[in-house]
Design a protein around this motif. Structure first.
Motif, PDB file in Angstrom:
ATOM      1  N   TYR A  52       0.982  -1.187   0.065  1.00 17.53           N
ATOM      2  CA  TYR A  52      -0.202   0.013   0.036  1.00 17.53           C
ATOM      3  C   TYR A  52       0.849   1.435  -0.092  1.00 17.53           C
ATOM      4  N   ASP A  53       1.922   1.290   0.671  1.00 14.42           N
ATOM      5  CA  ASP A  53       2.811   2.490   1.069  1.00 14.42           C
ATOM      6  C   ASP A  53       3.441   2.557  -0.438  1.00 14.42           C
ATOM      7  N   PHE A  54       3.718   1.389  -1.094  1.00 11.08           N
ATOM      8  CA  PHE A  54       4.793   1.494  -2.577  1.00 11.08           C
ATOM      9  C   PHE A  54       3.558   1.949  -3.460  1.00 11.08           C
ATOM     10  N   MET A  55       2.071   1.648  -3.545  1.00 12.32           N
ATOM     11  CA  MET A  55       1.458   2.081  -4.356  1.00 12.32           C
ATOM     12  C   MET A  55       1.033   3.614  -4.227  1.00 12.32           C
ATOM     13  N   THR A  56       1.290   3.991  -2.940  1.00 17.43           N
ATOM     14  CA  THR A  56       1.333   5.702  -2.728  1.00 17.43           C
ATOM     15  C   THR A  56       2.361   6.160  -3.303  1.00 17.43           C
ATOM     16  N   ALA A  57       3.753   5.796  -3.348  1.00 14.53           N
ATOM     17  CA  ALA A  57       4.915   6.205  -3.864  1.00 14.53           C
ATOM     18  C   ALA A  57       4.595   6.016  -5.417  1.00 14.53           C
ATOM     19  N   CYS A  58       3.962   5.183  -5.716  1.00 11.82           N
ATOM     20  CA  CYS A  58       3.890   4.967  -7.422  1.00 11.82           C
ATOM     21  C   CYS A  58       2.740   6.264  -7.751  1.00 11.82           C
ATOM     22  N   LYS A  59       1.759   6.670  -7.055  1.00  9.86           N
ATOM     23  CA  LYS A  59       0.954   7.613  -7.440  1.00  9.86           C
ATOM     24  C   LYS A  59       1.941   9.098  -7.222  1.00  9.86           C
ATOM     25  N   GLN A  60       2.416   9.116  -6.304  1.00  6.89           N
ATOM     26  CA  GLN A  60       3.417  10.345  -5.998  1.00  6.89           C
ATOM     27  C   GLN A  60       4.519  10.747  -7.239  1.00  6.89           C
ATOM     28  N   ASN A  61       4.806   9.553  -7.790  1.00  4.14           N
ATOM     29  CA  ASN A  61       5.824   9.708  -8.748  1.00  4.14           C
ATOM     30  C   ASN A  61       5.390   9.358 -10.282  1.00  4.14           C
ATOM     31  N   GLU A  62       3.771   9.275 -10.156  1.00  3.55           N
ATOM     32  CA  GLU A  62       3.241   9.066 -11.587  1.00  3.55           C
ATOM     33  C   GLU A  62       3.582   8.062 -12.247  1.00  3.55           C
ATOM     34  N   VAL A  63       3.682   6.674 -11.489  1.00  7.76           N
ATOM     35  CA  VAL A  63       3.749   5.233 -12.081  1.00  7.76           C
ATOM     36  C   VAL A  63       2.562   4.886 -12.024  1.00  7.76           C
ATOM     37  N   ALA A  64       1.940   4.343 -12.972  1.00  8.76           N
ATOM     38  CA  ALA A  64       0.636   3.664 -13.111  1.00  8.76           C
ATOM     39  C   ALA A  64       1.182   2.220 -12.441  1.00  8.76           C
ATOM     40  N   VAL A  65      -0.121   2.008 -11.423  1.00 11.01           N
ATOM     41  CA  VAL A  65      -0.132   0.906 -10.666  1.00 11.01           C
ATOM     42  C   VAL A  65      -1.083  -0.348 -11.644  1.00 11.01           C
ATOM     43  N   ILE A  66      -2.020   0.090 -12.263  1.00 13.18           N
ATOM     44  CA  ILE A  66      -2.744  -0.509 -13.140  1.00 13.18           C
ATOM     45  C   ILE A  66      -2.431  -0.130 -14.483  1.00 13.18           C
ATOM     46  N   ASP A  67      -1.835  -1.042 -15.280  1.00 17.79           N
ATOM     47  CA  ASP A  67      -1.402  -0.583 -16.664  1.00 17.79           C
ATOM     48  C   ASP A  67      -2.351  -1.256 -17.678  1.00 17.79           C
ATOM     49  N   ILE A  68      -3.501  -0.564 -17.895  1.00 16.62           N
ATOM     50  CA  ILE A  68      -4.593  -1.258 -18.699  1.00 16.62           C
ATOM     51  C   ILE A  68      -5.366  -0.154 -19.370  1.00 16.62           C
ATOM     52  N   SER A  69      -5.570  -0.040 -20.738  1.00 16.79           N
ATOM     53  CA  SER A  69      -6.027   0.856 -21.537  1.00 16.79           C
ATOM     54  C   SER A  69      -7.723   1.034 -21.135  1.00 16.79           C
ATOM     55  N   LYS A  70      -8.370   1.939 -21.495  1.00 16.75           N
ATOM     56  CA  LYS A  70      -9.651   2.149 -21.376  1.00 16.75           C
ATOM     57  C   LYS A  70     -10.497   1.107 -22.167  1.00 16.75           C
ATOM     58  N   GLU A  71     -10.112   1.013 -23.321  1.00 16.80           N
ATOM     59  CA  GLU A  71     -10.636   0.023 -24.297  1.00 16.80           C
ATOM     60  C   GLU A  71     -10.485  -1.463 -23.415  1.00 16.80           C
ATOM     61  N   GLU A  72      -9.215  -1.918 -22.957  1.00 19.64           N
ATOM     62  CA  GLU A  72      -9.003  -3.253 -22.347  1.00 19.64           C
ATOM     63  C   GLU A  72      -9.960  -3.213 -21.295  1.00 19.64           C
TER      64      GLU A  72
END
Length: 83
Positions: A52-72
């Motif tokens: 959870y803390d790593f996901m927060t760090a991802c958000k703060q650093n603009e790293v996508a946690v879920i890498d899926i397109s809108k179409e997918e």
């Protein structure tokens, strides 16, 4: 494995060695995860954080946690509706 790098003193005088190590671990973990080299769990482990803390760090650093397109995502949802 231990890796040593030389950094100029003027870049490191304002931080402790432990703080620099923590920042470098996080930066490298984010890079590995962003480039799909490791899983979320492995990246969090390398960074010394829980998921959870790593996901927060991802958000703060603009790293996508879920890498899926809108179409997918829409395809996935459509598939779930047919179940």
């Amino acid at each position: 494995m231990q890796i040593a790098i030389n950094l100029p003193n003027d870049f490191v005088n304002f931080q402790t060695a432990a703080d620099i190590e923590k920042d470098m671990r996080l930066s490298y973990s984010l890079w590995l995860f962003k480039n799909a080299r490791v899983t979320l769990a492995k990246a969090a482990e390398l960074a010394g954080l829980d998921i959870y803390d790593f996901m927060t760090a991802c958000k703060q650093n603009e790293v996508a946690v879920i890498d899926i397109s809108k179409e997918e995502l829409l395809e996935e949802l459509a598939g779930m509706k047919s179940l």
